[in-house]
Design a protein around this motif. Sequence first.
Motif, PDB file in Angstrom:
ATOM      1  N   ALA A   1       0.828  -1.204   0.000  1.00 12.23           N
ATOM      2  CA  ALA A   1       0.000   0.000   0.000  1.00 12.23           C
ATOM      3  C   ALA A   1       0.866   1.258   0.000  1.00 12.23           C
ATOM      4  CB  ALA A   1      -0.937  -0.003   1.206  1.00 12.23           C
ATOM      5  N   GLU A   2       1.910   1.273   0.785  1.00 15.04           N
ATOM      6  CA  GLU A   2       2.776   2.445   0.840  1.00 15.04           C
ATOM      7  C   GLU A   2       3.601   2.600  -0.436  1.00 15.04           C
ATOM      8  OE1 GLU A   2       2.720   4.957   3.129  1.00 15.04           O
ATOM      9  OE2 GLU A   2       0.946   3.815   3.686  1.00 15.04           O
ATOM     10  N   ALA A   3       4.035   1.502  -1.027  1.00 11.36           N
ATOM     11  CA  ALA A   3       4.809   1.582  -2.272  1.00 11.36           C
ATOM     12  C   ALA A   3       3.974   2.210  -3.382  1.00 11.36           C
ATOM     13  CB  ALA A   3       5.283   0.193  -2.688  1.00 11.36           C
ATOM     14  N   LEU A   4       2.721   1.838  -3.482  1.00  6.17           N
ATOM     15  CA  LEU A   4       1.863   2.426  -4.502  1.00  6.17           C
ATOM     16  C   LEU A   4       1.428   3.839  -4.133  1.00  6.17           C
ATOM     17  CD1 LEU A   4       1.862  -0.497  -5.564  1.00  6.17           C
ATOM     18  CD2 LEU A   4      -0.474  -0.110  -6.237  1.00  6.17           C
ATOM     19  N   ALA A   5       1.236   4.110  -2.845  1.00  3.80           N
ATOM     20  CA  ALA A   5       0.815   5.444  -2.409  1.00  3.80           C
ATOM     21  C   ALA A   5       1.885   6.488  -2.710  1.00  3.80           C
ATOM     22  CB  ALA A   5       0.495   5.436  -0.923  1.00  3.80           C
ATOM     23  N   HIS A   6       3.149   6.097  -2.642  1.00  9.40           N
ATOM     24  CA  HIS A   6       4.228   7.039  -2.936  1.00  9.40           C
ATOM     25  C   HIS A   6       4.289   7.402  -4.418  1.00  9.40           C
ATOM     26  CE1 HIS A   6       5.946   7.321   1.006  1.00  9.40           C
ATOM     27  NE2 HIS A   6       5.995   6.007   1.118  1.00  9.40           N
ATOM     28  N   GLN A   7       3.651   6.617  -5.259  1.00  6.89           N
ATOM     29  CA  GLN A   7       3.660   6.878  -6.695  1.00  6.89           C
ATOM     30  C   GLN A   7       2.301   7.359  -7.206  1.00  6.89           C
ATOM     31  OE1 GLN A   7       5.631   3.659  -8.965  1.00  6.89           O
ATOM     32  NE2 GLN A   7       5.826   2.683  -6.963  1.00  6.89           N
ATOM     33  N   ALA A   8       1.369   7.603  -6.322  1.00  8.17           N
ATOM     34  CA  ALA A   8       0.000   7.906  -6.717  1.00  8.17           C
ATOM     35  C   ALA A   8      -0.229   9.372  -7.070  1.00  8.17           C
ATOM     36  CB  ALA A   8      -0.969   7.501  -5.611  1.00  8.17           C
ATOM     37  N   GLU A   9       0.777  10.202  -6.949  1.00  6.20           N
ATOM     38  CA  GLU A   9       0.628  11.617  -7.277  1.00  6.20           C
ATOM     39  C   GLU A   9       1.027  11.856  -8.728  1.00  6.20           C
ATOM     40  OE1 GLU A   9       3.125  15.446  -6.112  1.00  6.20           O
ATOM     41  OE2 GLU A   9       2.046  14.573  -4.414  1.00  6.20           O
ATOM     42  N   CYS A  10       0.184  12.571  -9.443  1.00  8.07           N
ATOM     43  CA  CYS A  10       0.463  12.878 -10.849  1.00  8.07           C
ATOM     44  C   CYS A  10       1.708  13.765 -10.930  1.00  8.07           C
ATOM     45  CB  CYS A  10      -0.726  13.596 -11.482  1.00  8.07           C
ATOM     46  SG  CYS A  10      -0.416  14.135 -13.183  1.00  8.07           S
ATOM     47  N   PRO A  11       2.708  13.362 -11.708  1.00  4.73           N
ATOM     48  CA  PRO A  11       3.916  14.185 -11.814  1.00  4.73           C
ATOM     49  C   PRO A  11       3.699  15.477 -12.590  1.00  4.73           C
ATOM     50  CG  PRO A  11       4.100  12.260 -13.243  1.00  4.73           C
ATOM     51  CD  PRO A  11       2.825  12.116 -12.468  1.00  4.73           C
ATOM     52  N   HIS A  12       2.584  15.593 -13.283  1.00  4.44           N
ATOM     53  CA  HIS A  12       2.319  16.771 -14.106  1.00  4.44           C
ATOM     54  C   HIS A  12       1.548  17.850 -13.353  1.00  4.44           C
ATOM     55  CE1 HIS A  12       3.774  14.320 -17.395  1.00  4.44           C
ATOM     56  NE2 HIS A  12       2.899  13.383 -17.036  1.00  4.44           N
TER      57      HIS A  12
ATOM     58  N   ARG B   1       0.298  17.311  -9.941  1.00  4.13           N
ATOM     59  CA  ARG B   1       0.400  17.047  -8.497  1.00  4.13           C
ATOM     60  C   ARG B   1      -0.924  16.666  -7.836  1.00  4.13           C
ATOM     61  NH1 ARG B   1       5.282  15.846  -8.764  1.00  4.13           N
ATOM     62  NH2 ARG B   1       6.778  17.501  -8.929  1.00  4.13           N
ATOM     63  N   THR B   2      -1.866  16.165  -8.615  1.00  2.38           N
ATOM     64  CA  THR B   2      -3.123  15.665  -8.066  1.00  2.38           C
ATOM     65  C   THR B   2      -2.864  14.282  -7.484  1.00  2.38           C
ATOM     66  OG1 THR B   2      -4.377  16.872  -9.715  1.00  2.38           O
ATOM     67  CG2 THR B   2      -5.511  15.071  -8.589  1.00  2.38           C
ATOM     68  N   TYR B   3      -3.343  14.059  -6.258  1.00  2.00           N
ATOM     69  CA  TYR B   3      -3.069  12.788  -5.585  1.00  2.00           C
ATOM     70  C   TYR B   3      -4.226  11.813  -5.764  1.00  2.00           C
ATOM     71  CZ  TYR B   3      -1.925   9.350  -2.069  1.00  2.00           C
ATOM     72  OH  TYR B   3      -1.637   8.163  -1.440  1.00  2.00           O
TER      73      TYR B   3
ATOM     74  N   LEU C   1       2.373  -0.732 -14.152  1.00  2.00           N
ATOM     75  CA  LEU C   1       1.007  -0.389 -14.529  1.00  2.00           C
ATOM     76  C   LEU C   1       0.992   1.011 -15.121  1.00  2.00           C
ATOM     77  CD1 LEU C   1      -2.052  -1.012 -14.465  1.00  2.00           C
ATOM     78  CD2 LEU C   1      -2.096   0.050 -12.197  1.00  2.00           C
ATOM     79  N   PRO C   2       0.680   1.146 -16.418  1.00  4.61           N
ATOM     80  CA  PRO C   2       0.550   2.489 -16.988  1.00  4.61           C
ATOM     81  C   PRO C   2      -0.753   3.125 -16.504  1.00  4.61           C
ATOM     82  CG  PRO C   2       0.096   0.823 -18.646  1.00  4.61           C
ATOM     83  CD  PRO C   2       0.510   0.101 -17.411  1.00  4.61           C
ATOM     84  N   VAL C   3      -0.666   4.369 -16.061  1.00  6.86           N
ATOM     85  CA  VAL C   3      -1.836   5.067 -15.524  1.00  6.86           C
ATOM     86  C   VAL C   3      -1.968   6.431 -16.186  1.00  6.86           C
ATOM     87  CG1 VAL C   3      -1.791   3.867 -13.306  1.00  6.86           C
ATOM     88  CG2 VAL C   3      -0.530   5.983 -13.567  1.00  6.86           C
ATOM     89  N   ARG C   4      -3.196   6.977 -16.080  1.00  4.35           N
ATOM     90  CA  ARG C   4      -3.509   8.280 -16.648  1.00  4.35           C
ATOM     91  C   ARG C   4      -4.240   9.105 -15.611  1.00  4.35           C
ATOM     92  NH1 ARG C   4      -8.143   9.453 -19.185  1.00  4.35           N
ATOM     93  NH2 ARG C   4      -8.565   7.264 -19.549  1.00  4.35           N
ATOM     94  N   CYS C   5      -3.825  10.344 -15.441  1.00  4.00           N
ATOM     95  CA  CYS C   5      -4.441  11.251 -14.467  1.00  4.00           C
ATOM     96  C   CYS C   5      -5.828  11.649 -14.958  1.00  4.00           C
ATOM     97  CB  CYS C   5      -3.561  12.487 -14.291  1.00  4.00           C
ATOM     98  SG  CYS C   5      -4.231  13.708 -13.140  1.00  4.00           S
ATOM     99  N   ARG C   6      -6.787  11.649 -14.072  1.00  2.00           N
ATOM    100  CA  ARG C   6      -8.155  12.058 -14.439  1.00  2.00           C
ATOM    101  C   ARG C   6      -8.287  13.572 -14.536  1.00  2.00           C
ATOM    102  NH1 ARG C   6     -11.335   8.024 -10.399  1.00  2.00           N
ATOM    103  NH2 ARG C   6     -10.989   6.120 -11.581  1.00  2.00           N
ATOM    104  N   ALA C   7      -7.373  14.292 -13.880  1.00  4.41           N
ATOM    105  CA  ALA C   7      -7.465  15.749 -13.876  1.00  4.41           C
ATOM    106  C   ALA C   7      -6.826  16.378 -15.118  1.00  4.41           C
ATOM    107  CB  ALA C   7      -6.821  16.308 -12.618  1.00  4.41           C
ATOM    108  N   CYS C   8      -5.610  15.931 -15.480  1.00  4.08           N
ATOM    109  CA  CYS C   8      -4.879  16.595 -16.567  1.00  4.08           C
ATOM    110  C   CYS C   8      -4.539  15.673 -17.735  1.00  4.08           C
ATOM    111  CB  CYS C   8      -3.600  17.216 -16.034  1.00  4.08           C
ATOM    112  SG  CYS C   8      -2.309  16.019 -15.617  1.00  4.08           S
TER     113      CYS C   8
END
Length: 129
Positions: free
Chosen positions: A81-92, A94-96, A114-121
């Motif tokens: 949980a902590e390993a994924l939580a540390h990567q859960a912030e969008c680098p573009h 900063r939405t968590y 896992l490739p992911v896409r931010c819902r905000a940006c």
Amino acid sequence: MLRTTDFIARHGFRRWYERELVRGHAHLVLLLLCAVAVLGAVEAFSQQDGPHRLLLVGCLLVAAVLGGWAVRRYLFHLGLAEALAHQAECPHCRTYARWQADGPATDQPGQLQLPVRCRACEGRWTIRW
């Protein structure tokens, strides 16, 4: 681990994170119950004799093994949980924790990606564990 990505894709990261914390702490409660069982067996051991002692030793061993398993699972769930939580912030932007899976997880030697896409940006990045 693919069940993790399926759950995140269906229910979202925040819900998965909360679930992992609950699962981890449930194992911690099991560990505490095992510790009480071990202490009870040790105390009762001095008051019993003969075949009852053998039964108490068996109970003590079962509680110790179960407690060892519980602490490993506790550390696993919290670590993941902590390993994924540390990567859960969008680098573009900063939405968590507002991202969704942007494709299937790939299994590289020794780690999942896992490739992911931010819902905000709509920014894209890869989460690894």
